[in-house]
Write a protein that holds these residues in place. Structure first.
Motif, PDB file in Angstrom:
ATOM      1  N   LEU A 167       0.856  -1.296  -0.112  1.00  0.00           N
ATOM      2  CA  LEU A 167      -0.022   0.086   0.063  1.00  0.00           C
ATOM      3  C   LEU A 167       0.872   1.380  -0.043  1.00  0.00           C
ATOM      4  N   GLY A 168       2.093   1.124   0.020  1.00  0.00           N
ATOM      5  CA  GLY A 168       3.057   2.004  -0.052  1.00  0.00           C
ATOM      6  C   GLY A 168       3.261   3.102   1.282  1.00  0.00           C
ATOM      7  N   ASP A 169       4.254   4.006   1.287  1.00  0.00           N
ATOM      8  CA  ASP A 169       4.155   4.939   2.503  1.00  0.00           C
ATOM      9  C   ASP A 169       3.268   6.151   2.518  1.00  0.00           C
ATOM     10  N   THR A 170       3.474   6.972   3.149  1.00  0.00           N
ATOM     11  CA  THR A 170       2.514   8.072   3.278  1.00  0.00           C
ATOM     12  C   THR A 170       2.714   8.914   1.837  1.00  0.00           C
ATOM     13  N   ALA A 171       3.697   9.223   1.273  1.00  0.00           N
ATOM     14  CA  ALA A 171       4.074  10.070   0.069  1.00  0.00           C
ATOM     15  C   ALA A 171       3.414   9.011  -1.098  1.00  0.00           C
ATOM     16  N   SER A 172       3.513   7.723  -1.218  1.00  0.00           N
ATOM     17  CA  SER A 172       2.934   6.975  -2.291  1.00  0.00           C
ATOM     18  C   SER A 172       1.414   7.009  -2.226  1.00  0.00           C
ATOM     19  N   ARG A 173       1.035   6.876  -0.985  1.00  0.00           N
ATOM     20  CA  ARG A 173      -0.472   6.808  -0.664  1.00  0.00           C
ATOM     21  C   ARG A 173      -1.168   8.052  -1.158  1.00  0.00           C
ATOM     22  N   VAL A 174      -0.481   9.301  -0.817  1.00  0.00           N
ATOM     23  CA  VAL A 174      -1.170  10.706  -1.092  1.00  0.00           C
ATOM     24  C   VAL A 174      -1.260  10.778  -2.860  1.00  0.00           C
ATOM     25  N   ALA A 175      -0.051  10.493  -3.337  1.00  0.00           N
ATOM     26  CA  ALA A 175       0.049  10.427  -5.044  1.00  0.00           C
ATOM     27  C   ALA A 175      -1.040   9.519  -5.419  1.00  0.00           C
ATOM     28  N   HIS A 176      -1.368   8.252  -4.747  1.00  0.00           N
ATOM     29  CA  HIS A 176      -2.370   7.457  -5.289  1.00  0.00           C
ATOM     30  C   HIS A 176      -3.694   8.095  -5.063  1.00  0.00           C
ATOM     31  N   LYS A 177      -3.838   8.392  -3.962  1.00  0.00           N
ATOM     32  CA  LYS A 177      -5.128   9.172  -3.404  1.00  0.00           C
ATOM     33  C   LYS A 177      -5.759   9.962  -4.153  1.00  0.00           C
ATOM     34  N   GLU A 178      -4.604  11.046  -4.952  1.00  0.00           N
ATOM     35  CA  GLU A 178      -5.257  12.205  -5.843  1.00  0.00           C
ATOM     36  C   GLU A 178      -5.563  11.503  -7.029  1.00  0.00           C
ATOM     37  N   ALA A 179      -4.773  10.492  -7.679  1.00  0.00           N
ATOM     38  CA  ALA A 179      -5.044   9.966  -8.806  1.00  0.00           C
ATOM     39  C   ALA A 179      -6.547   9.145  -8.918  1.00  0.00           C
ATOM     40  N   LEU A 180      -6.630   8.276  -7.545  1.00  0.00           N
ATOM     41  CA  LEU A 180      -8.284   7.968  -7.415  1.00  0.00           C
ATOM     42  C   LEU A 180      -9.200   8.880  -7.766  1.00  0.00           C
ATOM     43  N   ILE A 181      -9.040   9.849  -6.911  1.00  0.00           N
ATOM     44  CA  ILE A 181      -9.982  11.000  -6.654  1.00  0.00           C
ATOM     45  C   ILE A 181     -10.292  11.722  -8.273  1.00  0.00           C
ATOM     46  N   ALA A 182      -9.604  11.760  -8.919  1.00  0.00           N
ATOM     47  CA  ALA A 182      -9.612  12.233 -10.263  1.00  0.00           C
ATOM     48  C   ALA A 182     -10.105  11.170 -11.135  1.00  0.00           C
ATOM     49  N   HIS A 183      -9.990   9.915 -10.962  1.00  0.00           N
ATOM     50  CA  HIS A 183     -10.531   8.797 -11.635  1.00  0.00           C
ATOM     51  C   HIS A 183     -12.129   8.721 -11.326  1.00  0.00           C
ATOM     52  N   PHE A 184     -12.409   8.890  -9.960  1.00  0.00           N
ATOM     53  CA  PHE A 184     -13.733   8.369  -9.403  1.00  0.00           C
ATOM     54  C   PHE A 184     -14.797   9.759  -9.611  1.00  0.00           C
ATOM     55  N   GLU A 185     -14.095  10.855  -9.378  1.00  0.00           N
ATOM     56  CA  GLU A 185     -14.929  11.996  -9.187  1.00  0.00           C
ATOM     57  C   GLU A 185     -16.018  12.200 -10.381  1.00  0.00           C
ATOM     58  N   PRO A 186     -15.529  12.386 -11.551  1.00  0.00           N
ATOM     59  CA  PRO A 186     -16.693  12.619 -12.557  1.00  0.00           C
ATOM     60  C   PRO A 186     -17.820  11.696 -12.468  1.00  0.00           C
ATOM     61  N   ARG A 187     -17.820  10.522 -12.060  1.00  0.00           N
ATOM     62  CA  ARG A 187     -18.860   9.633 -12.219  1.00  0.00           C
ATOM     63  C   ARG A 187     -19.210   8.891 -10.581  1.00  0.00           C
ATOM     64  N   ILE A 188     -18.636   9.781  -9.665  1.00  0.00           N
ATOM     65  CA  ILE A 188     -19.005   9.316  -8.222  1.00  0.00           C
ATOM     66  C   ILE A 188     -20.745   9.241  -8.071  1.00  0.00           C
ATOM     67  N   ASP A 189     -21.206   9.880  -8.742  1.00  0.00           N
ATOM     68  CA  ASP A 189     -22.721   9.615  -8.259  1.00  0.00           C
ATOM     69  C   ASP A 189     -23.354   8.414  -8.830  1.00  0.00           C
ATOM     70  N   GLU A 190     -22.466   7.527  -9.518  1.00  0.00           N
ATOM     71  CA  GLU A 190     -23.017   6.145  -9.984  1.00  0.00           C
ATOM     72  C   GLU A 190     -22.575   5.113  -8.881  1.00  0.00           C
ATOM     73  N   PHE A 191     -22.110   5.786  -7.836  1.00  0.00           N
ATOM     74  CA  PHE A 191     -21.613   4.562  -6.766  1.00  0.00           C
ATOM     75  C   PHE A 191     -22.525   4.937  -5.347  1.00  0.00           C
ATOM     76  N   CYS A 192     -22.336   3.753  -4.558  1.00  0.00           N
ATOM     77  CA  CYS A 192     -23.244   3.980  -3.181  1.00  0.00           C
ATOM     78  C   CYS A 192     -22.828   5.304  -2.363  1.00  0.00           C
ATOM     79  N   SER A 193     -23.651   5.652  -1.472  1.00  0.00           N
ATOM     80  CA  SER A 193     -23.480   6.597  -0.543  1.00  0.00           C
ATOM     81  C   SER A 193     -22.383   6.511   0.112  1.00  0.00           C
TER      82      SER A 193
END
Length: 421
Positions: A167-193
């Motif tokens: 799962l990586g260290d803190t720096a790796s997790r932060v970079a991955h987190k930003e990528a995930l947000i960018a990936h999911f955010e445009p269609r997040i309304d299709e996901f559960c609450s």
């Protein structure tokens, strides 16, 4: 009026509890070899401990905890897992000051989660787990994993596999987190609450969602391995090297995400591949949780651990048709024929038990035939029969159940005779 146990709980009856005791002894012996010491923490803690330690975006905290207010209006929670309580104890009792580091602990006891009961999964369940706190060397990760694998090996399981991820260290997790947000955010309304709430807090948890696991964005989400920095990659490669040195096979799964927020770097699961085991194949899960001691008010003390369900372990043993070597036989069943003989049998039974012998006697004043049937059901090696005539002669008849051979033994020598048999 009759009563049944609450849904999601179980009575562990004689005939089955011996299997639990056997497993408990194997785990204790193994931990002793690995130098892990037992710790026993309360079955309930302050609710905030789990909210901060486990993570308020997890299903455990949001949906599964048994929480209540005591008479002082304090919110308490039956423990849903073991790590938070162990780390709290580590901090509270300043174990970080112990001369021997890392501090290596194991626990075994009931946990509580309000979830849908199914085969091998209960609302009250028993976990065995270990925690090694105070080292960030990947060799301790390998030791923790090897202990879990060795436990399953000693109990006879063969259809198991180890799955790893970083799962990586803190720096790796932060970079991955930003990528995930960018990936999911445009269609997040299709996901559960729940996933919508997790998007900004902990988007990694979206990958572990039970409701949306088949959504196309899950399979195309950015992989954490692509965001591991050099330090994280080096750490993970060293862990794999140590496991290879130990001869422990493993598979890499970049999609493996543990269900609790405190994990970083190493994450692993041990799964059963036995036919008929069921849809939920995970037997054991664990990983590294650097930063958790600081979150709970302590100093920097990196940790790693795992937990496994005894119920699921028993289910895996059953799936592989493995019988545990549980000893449940008697040395001798004591039969009395006559009032005076019974007095002597009561005395001999007590004295035999004082000498460490497993013996039993009749408490229903039944005839000899019924008592012999009981001896057979209890798998007694011998039956000792004492009547008033034998008592007068100072002897007792001892019969070996398997061969049917019998001999007259002096009452004075009877217990010694059983000890030598």
């Amino acid at each position: 009026m009759s009563f049944n146990i609450p849904r999601g709980t179980q009575d562990i009856l004689p005939g089955t509890v011996e299997k639990w005791q056997y497993i408990e002894q194997v785990t204790k012996d193994l931990c002793e070899q690995y130098q892990y010491k037992e710790i026993r923490t309360p079955m309930f803690e302050h609710t905030e401990l789990f909210e901060r330690g486990v993570g308020d975006t997890t299903d455990v905290v949001q949906k599964e905890m048994y929480s209540f207010q005591d008479r002082g209006k304090r919110s308490l929670t039956l423990r849903p897992e073991g790590t938070a309580g162990v780390v709290r104890s580590f901090v509270q009792h300043k174990m970080f000051g112990n001369a021997n580091q890392p501090v290596k602990l194991f626990y075994q006891g009931p946990m509580f989660r309000y979830e849908r009961p199914q085969a091998g999964r209960y609302r009250q369940f028993v976990q065995f787990g270990i925690e090694a706190i105070g080292s960030d060397d990947p060799s301790i990760d390998a030791e923790v994993i090897s202990l879990a694998m060795e436990l399953y090996k000693r109990l006879g399981l063969k259809e198991i596999k180890l799955v790893l991820n970083s799962l990586g260290d803190t720096a790796s997790r932060v970079a991955h987190k930003e990528a995930l947000i960018a990936h999911f955010e445009p269609r997040i309304d299709e996901f559960c609450s729940d996933c919508q709430t997790r998007l900004t807090k902990n988007p990694l948890r979206i990958l572990d969602c039970k409701k949306d696991r088949d959504h196309e964005l899950i399979s195309t989400a950015p992989s954490l391995k692509d965001y591991l920095n050099e330090e994280s990659s080096t750490y993970f490669n060293k862990l794999q090297h140590y496991l290879t040195v130990m001869g422990i096979d493993f598979e890499l799964d970049p999609n493996l995400v543990r269900g609790l927020d405190y994990y970083n770097h190493t994450a692993f699961e041990i799964m059963s591949s036995a036919e008929g085991f069921g849809a939920i194949t995970t037997l054991c899960g664990g990983g590294r949780y650097n930063g958790l001691t600081e979150e709970l008010g302590g100093p920097n003390a990196p940790g790693i651990g795992f937990a496994l369900s005894i119920e699921r372990l028993l289910a895996a043993l059953e799936a592989e048709n493995i019988e545990l070597p549980v000893e449940d036989s008697l040395v001798c069943y004591m039969v009395a024929m006559g009032d005076e003989a019974k007095d002597k049998i009561v005395e001999l039974t007590f004295k035999a038990r004082q000498q460490g012998l497993k013996v039993e006697m009749d408490f229903q004043n039944r005839k000899m035939k019924a008592q012999l049937k009981s001896a057979d059901r209890l798998k007694a090696k011998y039956v000792a029969i004492l009547g008033d005539n034998e008592l007068a002669d100072g002897n007792i008849m001892v019969k070996e159940m398997e061969s049917g051979s019998q001999e007259m033994v002096s009452l004075d020598q009877f217990i010694e005779h059983l000890k030598q048999s």
